[in-house]
Design a protein around this motif. Structure first.
Motif, PDB file in Angstrom:
ATOM      1  N   GLY A 247     -33.772  13.775  19.739  1.00  0.00           N
ATOM      2  CA  GLY A 247     -34.175  14.755  20.740  1.00  0.00           C
ATOM      3  C   GLY A 247     -35.589  15.230  20.509  1.00  0.00           C
ATOM      4  N   THR A 248     -35.866  16.423  20.982  1.00  0.00           N
ATOM      5  CA  THR A 248     -37.238  16.937  20.948  1.00  0.00           C
ATOM      6  C   THR A 248     -37.393  18.138  20.017  1.00  0.00           C
ATOM      7  OG1 THR A 248     -36.754  18.338  22.846  1.00  0.00           O
ATOM      8  CG2 THR A 248     -37.695  16.162  23.305  1.00  0.00           C
ATOM      9  N   ASN A 249     -36.440  18.370  19.138  1.00  0.00           N
ATOM     10  CA  ASN A 249     -36.536  19.562  18.303  1.00  0.00           C
ATOM     11  C   ASN A 249     -37.569  19.398  17.189  1.00  0.00           C
ATOM     12  OD1 ASN A 249     -35.211  18.437  15.926  1.00  0.00           O
ATOM     13  ND2 ASN A 249     -33.323  18.542  17.104  1.00  0.00           N
ATOM     14  N   ASP A 250     -37.918  20.523  16.560  1.00  0.00           N
ATOM     15  CA  ASP A 250     -38.925  20.542  15.498  1.00  0.00           C
ATOM     16  C   ASP A 250     -38.326  20.428  14.100  1.00  0.00           C
ATOM     17  OD1 ASP A 250     -41.040  20.866  17.301  1.00  0.00           O
ATOM     18  OD2 ASP A 250     -40.843  23.049  17.279  1.00  0.00           O
ATOM     19  N   LEU A 251     -37.016  20.505  13.991  1.00  0.00           N
ATOM     20  CA  LEU A 251     -36.371  20.425  12.686  1.00  0.00           C
ATOM     21  C   LEU A 251     -36.313  18.969  12.245  1.00  0.00           C
ATOM     22  CD1 LEU A 251     -34.978  22.099  10.492  1.00  0.00           C
ATOM     23  CD2 LEU A 251     -32.824  21.740  11.708  1.00  0.00           C
ATOM     24  N   ARG A 252     -36.756  18.714  11.024  1.00  0.00           N
ATOM     25  CA  ARG A 252     -36.796  17.360  10.489  1.00  0.00           C
ATOM     26  C   ARG A 252     -36.017  17.291   9.184  1.00  0.00           C
ATOM     27  NH1 ARG A 252     -39.103  17.277  14.756  1.00  0.00           N
ATOM     28  NH2 ARG A 252     -40.994  16.133  15.304  1.00  0.00           N
ATOM     29  N   LEU A 253     -35.239  16.213   9.040  1.00  0.00           N
ATOM     30  CA  LEU A 253     -34.551  15.889   7.797  1.00  0.00           C
ATOM     31  C   LEU A 253     -35.059  14.519   7.374  1.00  0.00           C
ATOM     32  CD1 LEU A 253     -32.422  16.327   5.603  1.00  0.00           C
ATOM     33  CD2 LEU A 253     -30.726  15.367   7.177  1.00  0.00           C
ATOM     34  N   TYR A 254     -35.686  14.453   6.211  1.00  0.00           N
ATOM     35  CA  TYR A 254     -36.343  13.214   5.782  1.00  0.00           C
ATOM     36  C   TYR A 254     -35.389  12.313   5.009  1.00  0.00           C
ATOM     37  CZ  TYR A 254     -40.367  15.326   7.721  1.00  0.00           C
ATOM     38  OH  TYR A 254     -41.217  15.898   8.626  1.00  0.00           O
ATOM     39  N   CYS A 255     -35.541  11.021   5.257  1.00  0.00           N
ATOM     40  CA  CYS A 255     -34.649  10.034   4.654  1.00  0.00           C
ATOM     41  C   CYS A 255     -35.374   8.698   4.539  1.00  0.00           C
ATOM     42  CB  CYS A 255     -33.393   9.872   5.504  1.00  0.00           C
ATOM     43  SG  CYS A 255     -33.737   9.250   7.166  1.00  0.00           S
ATOM     44  N   VAL A 256     -34.765   7.799   3.795  1.00  0.00           N
ATOM     45  CA  VAL A 256     -35.259   6.427   3.708  1.00  0.00           C
ATOM     46  C   VAL A 256     -34.030   5.521   3.748  1.00  0.00           C
ATOM     47  CG1 VAL A 256     -35.414   6.489   1.186  1.00  0.00           C
ATOM     48  CG2 VAL A 256     -36.693   4.791   2.444  1.00  0.00           C
ATOM     49  N   SER A 257     -34.080   4.538   4.628  1.00  0.00           N
ATOM     50  CA  SER A 257     -32.939   3.636   4.766  1.00  0.00           C
ATOM     51  C   SER A 257     -33.186   2.350   3.992  1.00  0.00           C
ATOM     52  CB  SER A 257     -32.678   3.335   6.239  1.00  0.00           C
ATOM     53  OG  SER A 257     -33.805   2.733   6.838  1.00  0.00           O
ATOM     54  N   TYR A 258     -32.087   1.777   3.551  1.00  0.00           N
ATOM     55  CA  TYR A 258     -32.101   0.504   2.846  1.00  0.00           C
ATOM     56  C   TYR A 258     -31.153  -0.416   3.600  1.00  0.00           C
ATOM     57  CZ  TYR A 258     -34.417   3.100  -0.832  1.00  0.00           C
ATOM     58  OH  TYR A 258     -35.309   3.880  -1.541  1.00  0.00           O
ATOM     59  N   GLY A 259     -31.704  -1.200   4.494  1.00  0.00           N
ATOM     60  CA  GLY A 259     -30.872  -2.068   5.318  1.00  0.00           C
ATOM     61  C   GLY A 259     -30.103  -1.253   6.344  1.00  0.00           C
ATOM     62  N   LYS A 260     -28.971  -1.785   6.761  1.00  0.00           N
ATOM     63  CA  LYS A 260     -28.155  -1.138   7.786  1.00  0.00           C
ATOM     64  C   LYS A 260     -27.087  -0.220   7.205  1.00  0.00           C
ATOM     65  CE  LYS A 260     -25.292  -2.440  11.808  1.00  0.00           C
ATOM     66  NZ  LYS A 260     -25.124  -1.128  12.261  1.00  0.00           N
ATOM     67  N   ASN A 261     -26.816  -0.346   5.893  1.00  0.00           N
ATOM     68  CA  ASN A 261     -25.653   0.332   5.351  1.00  0.00           C
ATOM     69  C   ASN A 261     -25.903   1.276   4.182  1.00  0.00           C
ATOM     70  OD1 ASN A 261     -24.677  -2.707   6.208  1.00  0.00           O
ATOM     71  ND2 ASN A 261     -23.423  -1.058   7.018  1.00  0.00           N
ATOM     72  N   ALA A 262     -27.157   1.640   3.905  1.00  0.00           N
ATOM     73  CA  ALA A 262     -27.440   2.595   2.834  1.00  0.00           C
ATOM     74  C   ALA A 262     -28.638   3.456   3.220  1.00  0.00           C
ATOM     75  CB  ALA A 262     -27.715   1.876   1.516  1.00  0.00           C
ATOM     76  N   ILE A 263     -28.549   4.727   2.860  1.00  0.00           N
ATOM     77  CA  ILE A 263     -29.622   5.669   3.189  1.00  0.00           C
ATOM     78  C   ILE A 263     -29.698   6.742   2.104  1.00  0.00           C
ATOM     79  CG2 ILE A 263     -28.111   7.174   4.568  1.00  0.00           C
ATOM     80  CD1 ILE A 263     -30.479   7.527   6.522  1.00  0.00           C
ATOM     81  N   ILE A 264     -30.919   7.153   1.794  1.00  0.00           N
ATOM     82  CA  ILE A 264     -31.122   8.311   0.933  1.00  0.00           C
ATOM     83  C   ILE A 264     -31.577   9.448   1.835  1.00  0.00           C
ATOM     84  CG2 ILE A 264     -32.456   9.345  -0.938  1.00  0.00           C
ATOM     85  CD1 ILE A 264     -32.765   6.519  -2.092  1.00  0.00           C
ATOM     86  N   ILE A 265     -30.834  10.538   1.797  1.00  0.00           N
ATOM     87  CA  ILE A 265     -31.175  11.717   2.584  1.00  0.00           C
ATOM     88  C   ILE A 265     -31.760  12.753   1.636  1.00  0.00           C
ATOM     89  CG2 ILE A 265     -30.289  13.608   3.990  1.00  0.00           C
ATOM     90  CD1 ILE A 265     -28.262  11.677   5.155  1.00  0.00           C
ATOM     91  N   GLY A 266     -32.923  13.255   1.993  1.00  0.00           N
ATOM     92  CA  GLY A 266     -33.599  14.251   1.180  1.00  0.00           C
ATOM     93  C   GLY A 266     -33.434  15.642   1.747  1.00  0.00           C
ATOM     94  N   ASN A 267     -34.532  16.321   1.902  1.00  0.00           N
ATOM     95  CA  ASN A 267     -34.572  17.676   2.432  1.00  0.00           C
ATOM     96  C   ASN A 267     -35.512  17.652   3.624  1.00  0.00           C
ATOM     97  OD1 ASN A 267     -34.433  20.510   2.698  1.00  0.00           O
ATOM     98  ND2 ASN A 267     -34.472  20.820   0.479  1.00  0.00           N
ATOM     99  N   GLY A 268     -35.747  18.773   4.227  1.00  0.00           N
ATOM    100  CA  GLY A 268     -36.627  18.809   5.384  1.00  0.00           C
ATOM    101  C   GLY A 268     -37.025  20.220   5.734  1.00  0.00           C
TER     102      GLY A 268
END
Length: 164
Positions: A83-104
């Protein structure tokens, strides 16, 4: 950047996705810090709900960059912000099935590098990803097949920032 010492932990595992996050020693993990920061915020609670709904969809379908992520800026770090909101949650994906979610945080500048609310979270995740990639290259971290899924194993303890 402050010194952060802690471990990469498995936050949630579903048949389609494994979510990892960083847990600083003696603190709650980064993803929970993000949730705690905005769950009682009357201005951004709806934006948080949109982000959490997107993550719930990811756990069902795997990673789909076209639907749930802001276009990548510099490097591998994405922002979950449908969407168009200003809230961001930062992450990095590894392929289609793994993700590291950080803070934002609340992005108030055009570029994340220019936003004091978001830049520290983006920089932290950028450094963590670079360290993970280095350890994968050296063999200190590997992707292991476990119960039909690829999982990160090895040295998952990190010291990030100005740790002396």
């Amino acid at each position: 950047m402050n010194c952060y010492k802690g471990r990469l932990i498995t936050y949630l595992e579903t048949p389609e996705l494994t979510i990892y996050t960083f847990k600083p020693k003696g603190e709650e993990c980064l993803f929970d810090q993000f949730i705690s920061k905005f769950e009682t915020d009357t201005v951004y609670r709806n934006d948080l709900d949109i982000i959490l709904t997107a993550i719930k969809e990811l756990t069902k379908r795997g990673i789909d960059h076209r639907r749930f992520f802001r276009k990548k800026g510099e490097g591998p770090i994405d922002a979950i912000s449908p969407g168009t909101n200003d809230l961001r949650l930062y992450c990095v994906s590894y392929g289609k099935n793994a993700i590291i979610i950080g803070n934002g945080g609340i992005k108030k500048a055009r570029r994340v590098q220019d936003c004091p609310n978001c830049r520290p979270h983006w920089e932290f995740l950028s450094q963590l990803d670079a360290m993970i990639q280095d350890r994968i290259t050296c063999g200190d971290i590997t992707w292991q097949e476990m119960n039909g899924k690829q999982k990160l194993t090895g040295d998952l303890y990190f010291e990030i920032g100005n740790c002396g």
